[in-house]
Scaffold this active site. Structure first.
Site, mmCIF file in Angstrom:
data_model
loop_
_atom_site.group_PDB
_atom_site.id
_atom_site.type_symbol
_atom_site.label_atom_id
_atom_site.label_comp_id
_atom_site.label_asym_id
_atom_site.label_seq_id
_atom_site.Cartn_x
_atom_site.Cartn_y
_atom_site.Cartn_z
ATOM 1 N N GLU A 42 4.696 3.783 -3.222
ATOM 2 C CA GLU A 42 5.188 2.660 -2.431
ATOM 3 C C GLU A 42 5.936 3.229 -1.229
ATOM 4 O OE1 GLU A 42 4.264 -0.491 -2.941
ATOM 5 O OE2 GLU A 42 5.293 -0.752 -1.026
ATOM 6 N N CYS A 84 -2.970 7.237 0.752
ATOM 7 C CA CYS A 84 -2.490 5.855 0.642
ATOM 8 C C CYS A 84 -1.068 5.703 1.203
ATOM 9 C CB CYS A 84 -2.635 5.374 -0.794
ATOM 10 S SG CYS A 84 -2.730 3.584 -0.884
ATOM 11 N N ARG A 133 -3.954 -1.288 -3.668
ATOM 12 C CA ARG A 133 -3.094 -1.920 -2.638
ATOM 13 C C ARG A 133 -3.119 -1.074 -1.358
ATOM 14 N NH1 ARG A 133 1.024 -5.176 -3.258
ATOM 15 N NH2 ARG A 133 2.603 -3.633 -2.805
ATOM 16 N N HIS A 181 -7.525 7.244 -3.096
ATOM 17 C CA HIS A 181 -6.826 8.184 -3.989
ATOM 18 C C HIS A 181 -7.793 9.221 -4.561
ATOM 19 C CE1 HIS A 181 -2.858 6.210 -4.528
ATOM 20 N NE2 HIS A 181 -3.529 5.123 -4.183
ATOM 21 N N GLU A 189 -7.191 11.910 -5.935
ATOM 22 C CA GLU A 189 -6.636 12.542 -7.144
ATOM 23 C C GLU A 189 -6.931 11.722 -8.391
ATOM 24 O OE1 GLU A 189 -5.067 10.846 -4.979
ATOM 25 O OE2 GLU A 189 -3.565 9.578 -5.964
HETATM 26 N N1 GLN Z 1 0.811 -0.640 -0.755
HETATM 27 C C1 GLN Z 1 1.505 0.620 -0.788
HETATM 28 C C2 GLN Z 1 2.423 0.786 0.417
HETATM 29 O O1 GLN Z 1 2.391 -0.004 1.294
HETATM 30 C C3 GLN Z 1 0.541 1.775 -0.867
HETATM 31 C C4 GLN Z 1 -0.231 1.752 -2.159
HETATM 32 C C5 GLN Z 1 -0.659 3.083 -2.671
HETATM 33 O O2 GLN Z 1 -0.151 4.137 -2.271
HETATM 34 N N2 GLN Z 1 -1.560 3.074 -3.607
HETATM 35 O O3 GLN Z 1 3.164 1.721 0.465
#
Ligand code: GLN
Length: 192
Positions: free
Chosen positions: A52, A83, A140, A175, A177
């Protein structure tokens, strides 16, 4: 170790850093979890994992991470974001705008695949890295809405750029990984 050696650092403030370590173990690449700024002196490349980004930014504020990571990058040492890590590295963030490192000239829109598809597996192509379609897990995930002139698109899924590179900075919205496919990590290791 001189110049930080070839050990890969994995930023371990929050998120799925452990799975990057598992992937590096499979590739027999030495790694170190990076939990404090001085750890950056002991590594030759840095992975910024998914998780996050807003939470990671809270930790960033506590220890002067922004300046330290920019200094690390200025030494030409490679960085690899996945991400949330890509969101941190971007030069512009939408939905909503937030602090960023500005180390790769892309605009990313957070959580851009919409709520219905919180996570999904798609197949994409990275023709410079491999002939086979790559399994890509999106959670996400952000969408890269703009790619600057100096940025190379290395991978696409469903027409959208999902793996990009500018100099020593590599960034994926998926991702790698989380799959058994080692292609993207292997590519990063060659940069280190
Ligand atoms: N939605 C997350 C963000 O805004 C990222 C999601 C993820 O790393 N899988 O940081």
């Amino acid at each position: 170790m001189k110049n930080g050696g070839k050990r890969i650092g994995i930023l371990a403030l929050q998120g799925d850093f452990a799975l990057h370590a598992r992937m590096l173990d499979r590739l027999e690449a030495p790694w170190k979890l990076v939990k404090h700024v001085p750890d950056l002196d002991e590594i030759g490349g840095l992975i910024l994992p998914g998780g996050e980004s807003t939470t990671m930014l809270k930790f960033f504020g506590e220890e002067g991470w922004g300046e330290a990571i920019r200094r690390f990058a200025a030494q030409g040492k490679p960085l690899f974001g996945t991400c949330a890590g890509t969101i941190l590295l971007a030069s512009e963030v939408l939905n909503p705008p937030q602090e960023r490192l500005g180390l790769i000239d892309i605009t990313v829109e957070r959580n851009a695949y919409g709520r219905q598809v919180d996570s999904s597996v798609r197949y994409g192509d990275c023709p410079e890295l491999t002939d086979h379609p790559l399994e890509m897990v999106f959670i996400r995930a952000p969408i890269i809405r703009r790619v600057g002139a100096g940025v190379r698109v290395l991978g696409r899924a469903e027409g959208l750029p999902v793996l990009v590179e500018q100099g020593s900075v590599l960034a994926a919205t998926f991702h790698p990984e989380l799959t058994e496919d080692e292609t993207v990590h292997r590519y990063f290791l060659r940069k280190v």
